[in-house]
Scaffold this motif. Structure first.
Motif, short mmCIF file in Angstrom:
data_model
loop_
_atom_site.label_atom_id
_atom_site.label_comp_id
_atom_site.label_asym_id
_atom_site.label_seq_id
_atom_site.Cartn_x
_atom_site.Cartn_y
_atom_site.Cartn_z
N SER A 49 0.83 -1.20 0.00
CA SER A 49 0.00 0.00 0.00
C SER A 49 0.87 1.26 0.00
CB SER A 49 -0.92 -0.01 1.23
OG SER A 49 -1.70 1.15 1.27
N ALA A 50 1.93 1.26 0.81
CA ALA A 50 2.84 2.40 0.84
C ALA A 50 3.52 2.58 -0.52
CB ALA A 50 3.88 2.22 1.95
N GLN A 51 3.88 1.47 -1.16
CA GLN A 51 4.50 1.55 -2.48
C GLN A 51 3.53 2.15 -3.50
OE1 GLN A 51 5.63 -2.57 -3.03
NE2 GLN A 51 7.78 -2.14 -2.52
N ARG A 52 2.27 1.74 -3.44
CA ARG A 52 1.26 2.30 -4.34
C ARG A 52 1.10 3.81 -4.11
NH1 ARG A 52 -1.26 -2.62 -3.46
NH2 ARG A 52 -2.48 -1.84 -1.70
N CYS A 53 1.03 4.19 -2.84
CA CYS A 53 0.90 5.62 -2.51
C CYS A 53 2.09 6.42 -3.03
CB CYS A 53 0.74 5.82 -1.00
SG CYS A 53 -0.86 5.29 -0.37
N GLU A 54 3.29 5.88 -2.86
CA GLU A 54 4.49 6.56 -3.35
C GLU A 54 4.47 6.67 -4.87
OE1 GLU A 54 8.06 4.67 -1.95
OE2 GLU A 54 7.52 4.97 0.15
N ARG A 55 4.07 5.59 -5.54
CA ARG A 55 4.00 5.60 -7.01
C ARG A 55 2.96 6.63 -7.48
NH1 ARG A 55 1.72 0.97 -8.10
NH2 ARG A 55 -0.19 1.90 -8.86
N LEU A 56 1.80 6.64 -6.84
CA LEU A 56 0.77 7.61 -7.20
C LEU A 56 1.24 9.04 -6.95
CD1 LEU A 56 -2.49 5.85 -5.94
CD2 LEU A 56 -1.79 6.24 -8.31
N ALA A 57 1.95 9.27 -5.84
CA ALA A 57 2.47 10.60 -5.53
C ALA A 57 3.50 11.03 -6.59
CB ALA A 57 3.10 10.62 -4.14
N ARG A 58 4.36 10.10 -7.01
CA ARG A 58 5.34 10.41 -8.06
C ARG A 58 4.63 10.73 -9.38
NH1 ARG A 58 8.11 5.97 -5.88
NH2 ARG A 58 7.38 4.68 -7.60
N GLU A 59 3.60 9.93 -9.71
CA GLU A 59 2.86 10.17 -10.95
C GLU A 59 2.16 11.52 -10.91
OE1 GLU A 59 0.28 6.81 -11.38
OE2 GLU A 59 1.92 5.44 -11.88
N GLU A 60 1.56 11.85 -9.76
CA GLU A 60 0.89 13.14 -9.62
C GLU A 60 1.91 14.28 -9.72
OE1 GLU A 60 -1.73 13.50 -6.23
OE2 GLU A 60 -2.65 11.56 -6.68
N ALA A 61 3.06 14.09 -9.11
CA ALA A 61 4.10 15.13 -9.17
C ALA A 61 4.58 15.31 -10.61
CB ALA A 61 5.26 14.76 -8.25
N ALA A 62 4.74 14.19 -11.34
CA ALA A 62 5.17 14.28 -12.73
C ALA A 62 4.12 14.98 -13.57
CB ALA A 62 5.45 12.88 -13.28
N LEU A 63 2.84 14.66 -13.34
CA LEU A 63 1.77 15.34 -14.08
C LEU A 63 1.74 16.83 -13.73
CD1 LEU A 63 -1.20 12.80 -13.95
CD2 LEU A 63 0.05 13.58 -15.97
N SER A 64 1.94 17.13 -12.47
CA SER A 64 1.95 18.54 -12.05
C SER A 64 3.10 19.29 -12.71
CB SER A 64 2.07 18.60 -10.53
OG SER A 64 2.13 19.94 -10.10
N ASP A 65 4.27 18.64 -12.73
CA ASP A 65 5.43 19.26 -13.38
C ASP A 65 5.16 19.46 -14.87
OD1 ASP A 65 6.77 19.29 -10.99
OD2 ASP A 65 8.04 17.54 -11.45
N LEU A 66 4.55 18.46 -15.50
CA LEU A 66 4.24 18.54 -16.92
C LEU A 66 3.25 19.67 -17.18
CD1 LEU A 66 4.70 17.15 -19.67
CD2 LEU A 66 2.73 15.72 -19.15
N THR A 67 2.23 19.76 -16.36
CA THR A 67 1.22 20.81 -16.51
C THR A 67 1.85 22.19 -16.27
OG1 THR A 67 -0.47 19.28 -15.73
CG2 THR A 67 -1.03 21.60 -15.70
#
Length: 142
Positions: free
Chosen positions: A114-132
């Motif tokens: 679960s922690a790994q999923r949360c970290e992966r989702l946080a990284r994906e959200e950060a990457a999307l935020s950076d892209l945006t």
């Protein structure tokens, strides 16, 4: 780091499962031995009742010794029953402890995943935020 912890937990869980299977076999064996001893006691009791009703005068001198031998065998079987009951109680406690440890390892593994999923989702959200942010920054400069 998390993957090594998860692998270690999975290994511990597999070992615990193997131990639990062995303990379960031992418990079944002890229960079977106790059941056989209890069956033997009942069968000897039935036989003693039948022999005690014998009316043949020539068998009377032997019946007492025979009944005494039946009682001794019943006592041996009762001892087996007592020993197996103690073993069964101890094995049940050990099985429960092993089961609890296995469930703990399983829960810890779930928490790590679960922690790994949360970290992966946080990284994906950060990457999307950076892209945006980068896209808006390019549009603002243009």
């Amino acid at each position: 780091m998390m993957n090594r912890r998860l692998q270690a937990l999975q290994l511990m869980q597999r070992i615990e499962n193997q131990d639990l299977e062995r303990l379960s076999r031992d418990l079944n064996d002890a229960q079977g031995r106790r059941a056989r001893a209890e069956g033997e006691i009942a069968a000897l009791d039935t036989r003693a009742g039948l022999e005690a009703r014998s009316v043949m005068t020539e068998s009377l001198p032997y019946i007492g010794r025979f009944l005494a031998e039946l009682r001794r065998e019943q006592d041996r079987q009762r001892q087996v029953t007592r020993e197996m009951t103690g073993r069964i109680d101890a094995l049940r406690d050990t099985v429960m402890a092993s089961f609890t440890r296995g469930k703990t390892y399983e829960r810890l593994g779930d928490d790590i995943r679960s922690a790994q999923r949360c970290e992966r989702l946080a990284r994906e959200e950060a990457a999307l935020s950076d892209l945006t942010t980068a896209r808006f920054a390019r549009q603002a400069v243009s």
